[in-house]
Design a protein around this motif. Sequence first.
Motif, PDB file in Angstrom:
ATOM      1  N   THR A  78       0.817  -1.220   0.000  1.00 51.19           N
ATOM      2  CA  THR A  78       0.000   0.000   0.000  1.00 51.19           C
ATOM      3  C   THR A  78       0.854   1.276   0.000  1.00 51.19           C
ATOM      4  O   THR A  78       0.303   2.378   0.030  1.00 51.19           O
ATOM      5  CB  THR A  78      -0.951   0.026   1.220  1.00 51.19           C
ATOM      6  OG1 THR A  78      -0.151  -0.027   2.417  1.00 51.19           O
ATOM      7  CG2 THR A  78      -1.902  -1.146   1.201  1.00 51.19           C
ATOM      8  N   HIS A  79       2.186   1.106  -0.061  1.00 51.69           N
ATOM      9  CA  HIS A  79       3.037   2.302  -0.060  1.00 51.69           C
ATOM     10  C   HIS A  79       4.457   1.947  -0.500  1.00 51.69           C
ATOM     11  O   HIS A  79       5.220   1.383   0.265  1.00 51.69           O
ATOM     12  CB  HIS A  79       3.065   2.920   1.343  1.00 51.69           C
ATOM     13  CG  HIS A  79       3.804   4.221   1.412  1.00 51.69           C
ATOM     14  ND1 HIS A  79       3.192   5.440   1.290  1.00 51.69           N
ATOM     15  CD2 HIS A  79       5.124   4.507   1.572  1.00 51.69           C
ATOM     16  CE1 HIS A  79       4.088   6.409   1.390  1.00 51.69           C
ATOM     17  NE2 HIS A  79       5.276   5.865   1.562  1.00 51.69           N
ATOM     18  N   ILE A  80       4.782   2.280  -1.730  1.00 51.93           N
ATOM     19  CA  ILE A  80       6.122   1.949  -2.235  1.00 51.93           C
ATOM     20  C   ILE A  80       6.576   2.998  -3.249  1.00 51.93           C
ATOM     21  O   ILE A  80       5.809   3.411  -4.110  1.00 51.93           O
ATOM     22  CB  ILE A  80       6.148   0.515  -2.838  1.00 51.93           C
ATOM     23  CG1 ILE A  80       7.512   0.224  -3.499  1.00 51.93           C
ATOM     24  CG2 ILE A  80       5.006   0.254  -3.806  1.00 51.93           C
ATOM     25  CD1 ILE A  80       7.726  -1.243  -3.865  1.00 51.93           C
ATOM     26  N   HIS A  81       7.827   3.422  -3.108  1.00 56.27           N
ATOM     27  CA  HIS A  81       8.398   4.407  -4.033  1.00 56.27           C
ATOM     28  C   HIS A  81       9.215   3.657  -5.091  1.00 56.27           C
ATOM     29  O   HIS A  81      10.366   3.301  -4.845  1.00 56.27           O
ATOM     30  CB  HIS A  81       9.304   5.378  -3.285  1.00 56.27           C
ATOM     31  CG  HIS A  81       8.594   6.175  -2.230  1.00 56.27           C
ATOM     32  ND1 HIS A  81       8.206   7.489  -2.425  1.00 56.27           N
ATOM     33  CD2 HIS A  81       8.184   5.848  -0.971  1.00 56.27           C
ATOM     34  CE1 HIS A  81       7.603   7.934  -1.327  1.00 56.27           C
ATOM     35  NE2 HIS A  81       7.576   6.969  -0.436  1.00 56.27           N
ATOM     36  N   ALA A  82       8.605   3.434  -6.235  1.00 50.61           N
ATOM     37  CA  ALA A  82       9.299   2.688  -7.303  1.00 50.61           C
ATOM     38  C   ALA A  82      10.601   3.389  -7.690  1.00 50.61           C
ATOM     39  O   ALA A  82      11.606   2.741  -7.989  1.00 50.61           O
ATOM     40  CB  ALA A  82       8.386   2.570  -8.527  1.00 50.61           C
ATOM     41  N   THR A 238      -0.436   9.903   0.578  1.00 50.64           N
ATOM     42  CA  THR A 238       0.602  10.795   1.081  1.00 50.64           C
ATOM     43  C   THR A 238       1.100  10.264   2.431  1.00 50.64           C
ATOM     44  O   THR A 238       0.721   9.171   2.852  1.00 50.64           O
ATOM     45  CB  THR A 238       0.092  12.260   1.175  1.00 50.64           C
ATOM     46  OG1 THR A 238       1.188  13.119   1.470  1.00 50.64           O
ATOM     47  CG2 THR A 238      -0.984  12.435   2.229  1.00 50.64           C
ATOM     48  N   HIS A 239       2.004  11.024   3.035  1.00 51.23           N
ATOM     49  CA  HIS A 239       2.602  10.614   4.305  1.00 51.23           C
ATOM     50  C   HIS A 239       2.020  11.445   5.451  1.00 51.23           C
ATOM     51  O   HIS A 239       1.688  12.606   5.258  1.00 51.23           O
ATOM     52  CB  HIS A 239       4.115  10.858   4.281  1.00 51.23           C
ATOM     53  CG  HIS A 239       4.834  10.172   3.149  1.00 51.23           C
ATOM     54  ND1 HIS A 239       4.848  10.665   1.865  1.00 51.23           N
ATOM     55  CD2 HIS A 239       5.578   9.036   3.124  1.00 51.23           C
ATOM     56  CE1 HIS A 239       5.562   9.859   1.097  1.00 51.23           C
ATOM     57  NE2 HIS A 239       6.024   8.868   1.829  1.00 51.23           N
ATOM     58  N   VAL A 240       1.976  10.850   6.645  1.00 53.19           N
ATOM     59  CA  VAL A 240       1.542  11.617   7.815  1.00 53.19           C
ATOM     60  C   VAL A 240       2.260  11.139   9.083  1.00 53.19           C
ATOM     61  O   VAL A 240       2.507   9.939   9.251  1.00 53.19           O
ATOM     62  CB  VAL A 240       0.000  11.536   8.004  1.00 53.19           C
ATOM     63  CG1 VAL A 240      -0.433  10.219   8.634  1.00 53.19           C
ATOM     64  CG2 VAL A 240      -0.525  12.713   8.826  1.00 53.19           C
ATOM     65  N   ALA A 277       0.340   7.154   4.908  1.00 55.89           N
ATOM     66  CA  ALA A 277       1.394   6.236   5.319  1.00 55.89           C
ATOM     67  C   ALA A 277       2.000   6.666   6.641  1.00 55.89           C
ATOM     68  O   ALA A 277       2.118   7.864   6.925  1.00 55.89           O
ATOM     69  CB  ALA A 277       2.485   6.183   4.254  1.00 55.89           C
ATOM     70  N   HIS A 278       2.365   5.681   7.433  1.00 56.19           N
ATOM     71  CA  HIS A 278       3.097   5.788   8.700  1.00 56.19           C
ATOM     72  C   HIS A 278       2.183   5.998   9.912  1.00 56.19           C
ATOM     73  O   HIS A 278       2.035   5.093  10.716  1.00 56.19           O
ATOM     74  CB  HIS A 278       4.205   6.855   8.636  1.00 56.19           C
ATOM     75  CG  HIS A 278       5.133   6.641   7.482  1.00 56.19           C
ATOM     76  ND1 HIS A 278       5.866   5.483   7.345  1.00 56.19           N
ATOM     77  CD2 HIS A 278       5.422   7.393   6.384  1.00 56.19           C
ATOM     78  CE1 HIS A 278       6.578   5.543   6.236  1.00 56.19           C
ATOM     79  NE2 HIS A 278       6.318   6.682   5.616  1.00 56.19           N
ATOM     80  N   ALA A 279       1.629   7.196  10.075  1.00 54.70           N
ATOM     81  CA  ALA A 279       0.672   7.423  11.183  1.00 54.70           C
ATOM     82  C   ALA A 279       1.234   6.958  12.526  1.00 54.70           C
ATOM     83  O   ALA A 279       0.557   6.254  13.276  1.00 54.70           O
ATOM     84  CB  ALA A 279      -0.657   6.732  10.868  1.00 54.70           C
ATOM     85  N   THR A 328       5.845  -1.334   2.050  1.00 52.74           N
ATOM     86  CA  THR A 328       7.301  -1.505   2.191  1.00 52.74           C
ATOM     87  C   THR A 328       7.973  -0.151   2.377  1.00 52.74           C
ATOM     88  O   THR A 328       9.037  -0.062   2.958  1.00 52.74           O
ATOM     89  CB  THR A 328       7.904  -2.148   0.934  1.00 52.74           C
ATOM     90  OG1 THR A 328       7.592  -1.338  -0.200  1.00 52.74           O
ATOM     91  CG2 THR A 328       7.373  -3.557   0.723  1.00 52.74           C
ATOM     92  N   ASP A 329       7.330   0.919   1.856  1.00 47.75           N
ATOM     93  CA  ASP A 329       7.942   2.248   1.820  1.00 47.75           C
ATOM     94  C   ASP A 329       9.386   2.172   1.326  1.00 47.75           C
ATOM     95  O   ASP A 329      10.247   2.913   1.804  1.00 47.75           O
ATOM     96  CB  ASP A 329       7.888   2.946   3.184  1.00 47.75           C
ATOM     97  CG  ASP A 329       8.272   4.424   3.077  1.00 47.75           C
ATOM     98  OD1 ASP A 329       8.082   5.000   1.985  1.00 47.75           O
ATOM     99  OD2 ASP A 329       8.772   4.990   4.067  1.00 47.75           O
ATOM    100  N   MET A 330       9.635   1.292   0.395  1.00 44.70           N
ATOM    101  CA  MET A 330      10.963   1.285  -0.197  1.00 44.70           C
ATOM    102  C   MET A 330      11.227   2.663  -0.829  1.00 44.70           C
ATOM    103  O   MET A 330      10.353   3.191  -1.474  1.00 44.70           O
ATOM    104  CB  MET A 330      11.006   0.197  -1.270  1.00 44.70           C
ATOM    105  CG  MET A 330      12.378  -0.034  -1.852  1.00 44.70           C
ATOM    106  SD  MET A 330      12.282  -1.268  -3.155  1.00 44.70           S
ATOM    107  CE  MET A 330      11.393  -0.410  -4.443  1.00 44.70           C
TER     108      MET A 330
END
Length: 563
Positions: A78-82, A238-240, A277-279, A328-330
Amino acid sequence: MGRRTIFTGTFVHTPTSNDLQILENAAVFVDENGKIVHIDENATSNTARLRHDLADWSGAELIYSHENEFFFPGFVDTHIHASQYPNAGIFGKSTLLDWLTTYTFPMEAALADKTRARDVYGRCIARTLANGTTTAAYYATRNVETTNLLADLCLKAGQRAFVGRMCMDQNSPKWYVDETPEASIAAAEESIAHCLKVDPERRLICPIITPRFAPTCSAKLLKGLGDLAERGKLPVQTHVCENEAEVKWVQELFPESTSYTGVYNTAGLLTERTILAHAIHLKKEEIQLIKEKNVKISHCPVSNLALTSGCAKVKALMQEGIKVGLGTDMSGGYSPSILESVRQATLVSNVVALTDGPGAKLSMAEALYLGTQGGAEVVGLGHKIGSFEVGKEWDAVLVTLGKVPEIPVEPEPEPVPEPMDTDESSESKETENGVLAEIEVNSIDEKKPAANGVNGSKDATVTNGVKATNGINGAKGPNASNGTKTATGTTDTGAEEEDAKPKIDDGIIDSAVDIFGWENWEEKVAKWVYNGDDRNTTAVWIAGREVYRQGGILVTWPIDATA
Ligand SMILES: [Zn+2]
């Protein structure tokens, strides 16, 4: 259109949180559109497997899992930076804000080069597929052309993807920033239009509005993106509240807002289609806001540990009724594998339990749920993928575990020189452990299904397991499966019993998961969760199409991605 396929053997899934279901001897019928149309949970014989409307299923392909193999729903990242794939593992001792400037912005800026982007994105897709990720919510870069390329490549590879063009118009390097909010929104629109053009029905590809995070976005940009999301009923990511310094910075940048989450709410960015993401460092009022707006959370345990961000209290969020998936938030996370995120999610929850009590712990089943059905719900596809249910699409992984060879009870006799005569009987070959035996096994198995009554479905094509078909690993081929059938009493020919003699190298693959044979299925799954990796991924299907087989990607989705 693909062909009809019957998958049969062991199926493991978590249709609801903390419910690890293991279906042994089941059969899942997948139609030519990749939809599951029937599940036989007690397919104890080949006849039973084909009981469902035999006439219609003649001509179907049959793929079965062997002993120590199981089908599992494809993972949802649900969250990955290709764009950050080349940096996976490179983070040193950095934390979020210096990590961005040191590693991340330069890498993303460099992907304006189309050749480089093609290489990075192609490898990212290949690696995530190899790890069983069938759906990914991707962040790309600011560059529209190469963000669109990412969408094209996902489509070509057959991977389900949400593709987001990164929007950022402040607090960024001069060489990596959108000049104005208007320019940023226009670029986002361009990328959205491209995604909708190449896959108008959003069968695999869906655009996703992607403000990087509040510090790099002006209030005007955030509002513009909120409007865009509302107009197109589009998802947002987005990120939080990832890092304490970041939270403090947001308070300084948006003093009128009482919280970080509140900044996004003011901009109209919080809907049921929003993934935050994160929270980690949420205030109580933020948890309430997230709950009220039915916003989804992407938990990224690997990244949160790598960048010393903190431990998200995921179990508490779940108990509030908030939907959570794994990311993964790679390359904030060092690994492109959701399996790694599953295991780290349980460990992070154990750390939370040290202060919050044992109720904070995630079970293995809960973590697997977050990586599949939970993630599917986060990206709005909970009705379509995430578990094995009639009406859902066949997004699945065939997982193979390594079997430890049996130790001979009797001491080996004195070594006998290799016979020179290659014309020995098949019986003598069977007693050996080497390659010759494998060849014999496969040749027998080619004929075997006819004796099993599978040919009762007229011209049903029987595939002796994926690996055997492909010839990648004939050693662990159908013979292991025969052993299972014999054990469950479903063998109906004497010939099969003959075939069922254990072979020393049955089920051995080069992997870190050693199965001794006395483990129950839940234990086998646990060994995979904590020791497995992409070596255990034998094949991957998305929407019924095989998109990955160990050894190389098969491109099977017939859409022209060069358009
Ligand atoms: Zn991220």
